[in-house]
Design a protein around this motif. Structure first.
Motif, short mmCIF file in Angstrom:
data_model
loop_
_atom_site.label_atom_id
_atom_site.label_comp_id
_atom_site.label_asym_id
_atom_site.label_seq_id
_atom_site.Cartn_x
_atom_site.Cartn_y
_atom_site.Cartn_z
N LEU A 9 -7.75 -2.70 1.50
CA LEU A 9 -8.54 -3.85 1.10
C LEU A 9 -9.91 -3.77 1.73
O LEU A 9 -10.05 -3.80 2.96
CB LEU A 9 -7.83 -5.15 1.52
CG LEU A 9 -8.51 -6.44 1.06
CD1 LEU A 9 -8.54 -6.51 -0.46
CD2 LEU A 9 -7.80 -7.66 1.62
N LEU A 10 -10.93 -3.65 0.91
CA LEU A 10 -12.30 -3.55 1.40
C LEU A 10 -12.77 -4.91 1.92
O LEU A 10 -12.29 -5.97 1.50
CB LEU A 10 -13.23 -3.07 0.29
CG LEU A 10 -12.89 -1.69 -0.30
CD1 LEU A 10 -13.83 -1.35 -1.43
CD2 LEU A 10 -12.92 -0.61 0.76
N THR A 11 -13.73 -4.84 2.83
CA THR A 11 -14.23 -6.07 3.45
C THR A 11 -14.86 -7.01 2.43
O THR A 11 -14.73 -8.23 2.53
CB THR A 11 -15.25 -5.71 4.54
OG1 THR A 11 -14.64 -4.81 5.47
CG2 THR A 11 -15.71 -6.95 5.29
N GLU A 12 -15.51 -6.45 1.42
CA GLU A 12 -16.18 -7.29 0.43
C GLU A 12 -15.20 -8.06 -0.45
O GLU A 12 -15.60 -9.00 -1.15
CB GLU A 12 -17.08 -6.44 -0.46
CG GLU A 12 -16.34 -5.36 -1.22
CD GLU A 12 -17.29 -4.51 -2.05
OE1 GLU A 12 -18.01 -5.08 -2.89
OE2 GLU A 12 -17.30 -3.29 -1.85
N ASP A 13 -13.92 -7.68 -0.43
CA ASP A 13 -12.91 -8.35 -1.26
C ASP A 13 -12.07 -9.34 -0.47
O ASP A 13 -11.17 -9.96 -1.04
CB ASP A 13 -12.00 -7.31 -1.91
CG ASP A 13 -12.77 -6.40 -2.85
OD1 ASP A 13 -13.66 -6.90 -3.56
OD2 ASP A 13 -12.49 -5.18 -2.86
N THR A 58 -0.94 -7.70 0.22
CA THR A 58 -1.71 -6.97 -0.78
C THR A 58 -1.05 -5.67 -1.23
O THR A 58 -1.46 -5.08 -2.22
CB THR A 58 -3.11 -6.64 -0.23
OG1 THR A 58 -2.97 -5.93 1.01
CG2 THR A 58 -3.90 -7.92 0.01
N ALA A 59 -0.03 -5.22 -0.50
CA ALA A 59 0.61 -3.94 -0.85
C ALA A 59 1.23 -3.96 -2.25
O ALA A 59 1.08 -2.99 -3.01
CB ALA A 59 1.65 -3.57 0.21
N PRO A 60 1.95 -5.02 -2.69
CA PRO A 60 2.54 -4.99 -4.03
C PRO A 60 1.52 -4.93 -5.16
O PRO A 60 1.87 -4.56 -6.28
CB PRO A 60 3.34 -6.31 -4.08
CG PRO A 60 3.62 -6.64 -2.66
CD PRO A 60 2.40 -6.20 -1.92
N ALA A 61 0.28 -5.32 -4.91
CA ALA A 61 -0.77 -5.29 -5.95
C ALA A 61 -1.75 -4.14 -5.72
O ALA A 61 -2.89 -4.22 -6.17
CB ALA A 61 -1.51 -6.62 -5.98
N ALA A 62 -1.31 -3.08 -5.04
CA ALA A 62 -2.22 -1.98 -4.71
C ALA A 62 -2.67 -1.22 -5.96
O ALA A 62 -3.82 -0.76 -6.02
CB ALA A 62 -1.53 -1.02 -3.74
N VAL A 63 -1.81 -1.09 -6.97
CA VAL A 63 -2.19 -0.35 -8.18
C VAL A 63 -3.32 -1.07 -8.91
O VAL A 63 -4.32 -0.46 -9.32
CB VAL A 63 -0.96 -0.18 -9.09
CG1 VAL A 63 -1.35 0.50 -10.40
CG2 VAL A 63 0.11 0.65 -8.38
N GLU A 64 -3.16 -2.37 -9.09
CA GLU A 64 -4.20 -3.15 -9.77
C GLU A 64 -5.49 -3.17 -8.96
O GLU A 64 -6.59 -3.14 -9.54
CB GLU A 64 -3.73 -4.58 -10.01
CG GLU A 64 -2.66 -4.72 -11.07
CD GLU A 64 -1.26 -4.34 -10.56
OE1 GLU A 64 -0.33 -4.34 -11.36
OE2 GLU A 64 -1.15 -4.04 -9.34
#
Length: 262
Positions: A9-13, A58-64
């Motif tokens: 997860l990038l800081t900007e998100d 955030t791991a379960p939505a890593a593909v999206e």
């Protein structure tokens, strides 16, 4: 407050992640399985727990999320080419303007030259360049007619091309918006809501802390050290004193010596 940062997860998100989390907590009454919000755990406690478990959520939505980041990078990389596209569009617009104005200007010039040539031709004697003006007028008339024909063909081709492509192609911004929306939906459905449900279930399953009953009123608890009970001897009657009995000694018989018989 220290918060873990997910590796992917990038800081900007992070602001978008917190926005989705706040919306989920705000709309908790709409979910029957989140009815325990505010009872066992408050909204602030759940928010703090979720922020500290960002990597897990955030791991379960890593593909999206990876797809969203990839599309965003593509849009940013093609952004400098927008100026060139605008330049091409400006050039095409200039050509269209010239195509429209050329017949008008040529027709106006043709009318002027023909009128002036005709007036000069009526003079007696007519000037020598009267025929030249008439010839120029005819030339500009032909140019104007050709320009009108060319403009009509261009308009016809443009209309045919637009009718063949009635469905506009998706722009990069539209694709980026769809990718972001898909990530936020996956983040909410597969990450945030399951985490909140598990947190509330764990809090409900925990045994309550027993309360200590206060000491009964009117009695002061005995605090301190109590020594053993010592009983002093009876002071009224004197204790018997021990007696000493000397042993009986019997001395030898010292009677008068017996008279020896002679």
């Amino acid at each position: 407050m220290h918060m873990n940062v997910a590796p992917h997860l990038l800081t900007e998100d992070r602001a978008e992640f917190e926005r989705v989390l706040d919306d989920a907590l705000r709309n908790a009454p709409d979910h029957p399985d989140l009815a325990g919000v505010g009872q066992r755990l408050t909204t602030a406690q759940l928010r703090s727990m979720a922020l500290n478990a960002t990597a897990l959520i955030t791991a379960p939505a890593a593909v999206e999320y990876d797809h969203f980041v990839k599309v965003r990078e593509q849009v940013r990389s093609t952004a400098p080419g927008t100026g060139a596209m605008l330049g091409d569009s400006a050039g095409a617009g200039a050509v269209a303007v010239v195509t429209v104005l050329a017949p008008i200007l040529a027709g106006a010039a043709a009318v002027i030259f023909l009128l002036v040539g005709a007036v000069l031709k009526m003079l007696d004697p007519p000037p020598a360049f009267a025929d030249t003006l008439l010839t120029a007028g005819l030339f500009f008339g032909a140019v104007g007619a050709a320009g009108l024909l060319f403009a009509a063909v261009g308009l016809l081709m443009t209309a045919l091309r637009n009718s063949a492509t009635q469905v506009p192609a998706p722009t990069p911004d539209d694709e980026l918006s769809r990718a972001k929306e898909a990530w936020c939906r996956a983040l909410l459905d597969r990450g945030i809501l399951p985490f909140l449900r598990d947190a509330l279930a764990s809090a409900s399953a925990a045994p309550p802390i027993p309360k200590q009953s206060p000491p009964p009123s009117g009695r002061i608890p005995k605090v301190g050290y109590s020594g053993p009970d010592f009983t002093s001897p009876n002071e009224g009657a004197p204790a018997p004193r021990p007696t000493y009995t000397s042993p009986d000694f019997t001395g030898p018989d010292f009677g008068p010596p017996e008279t020896r018989s002679q």
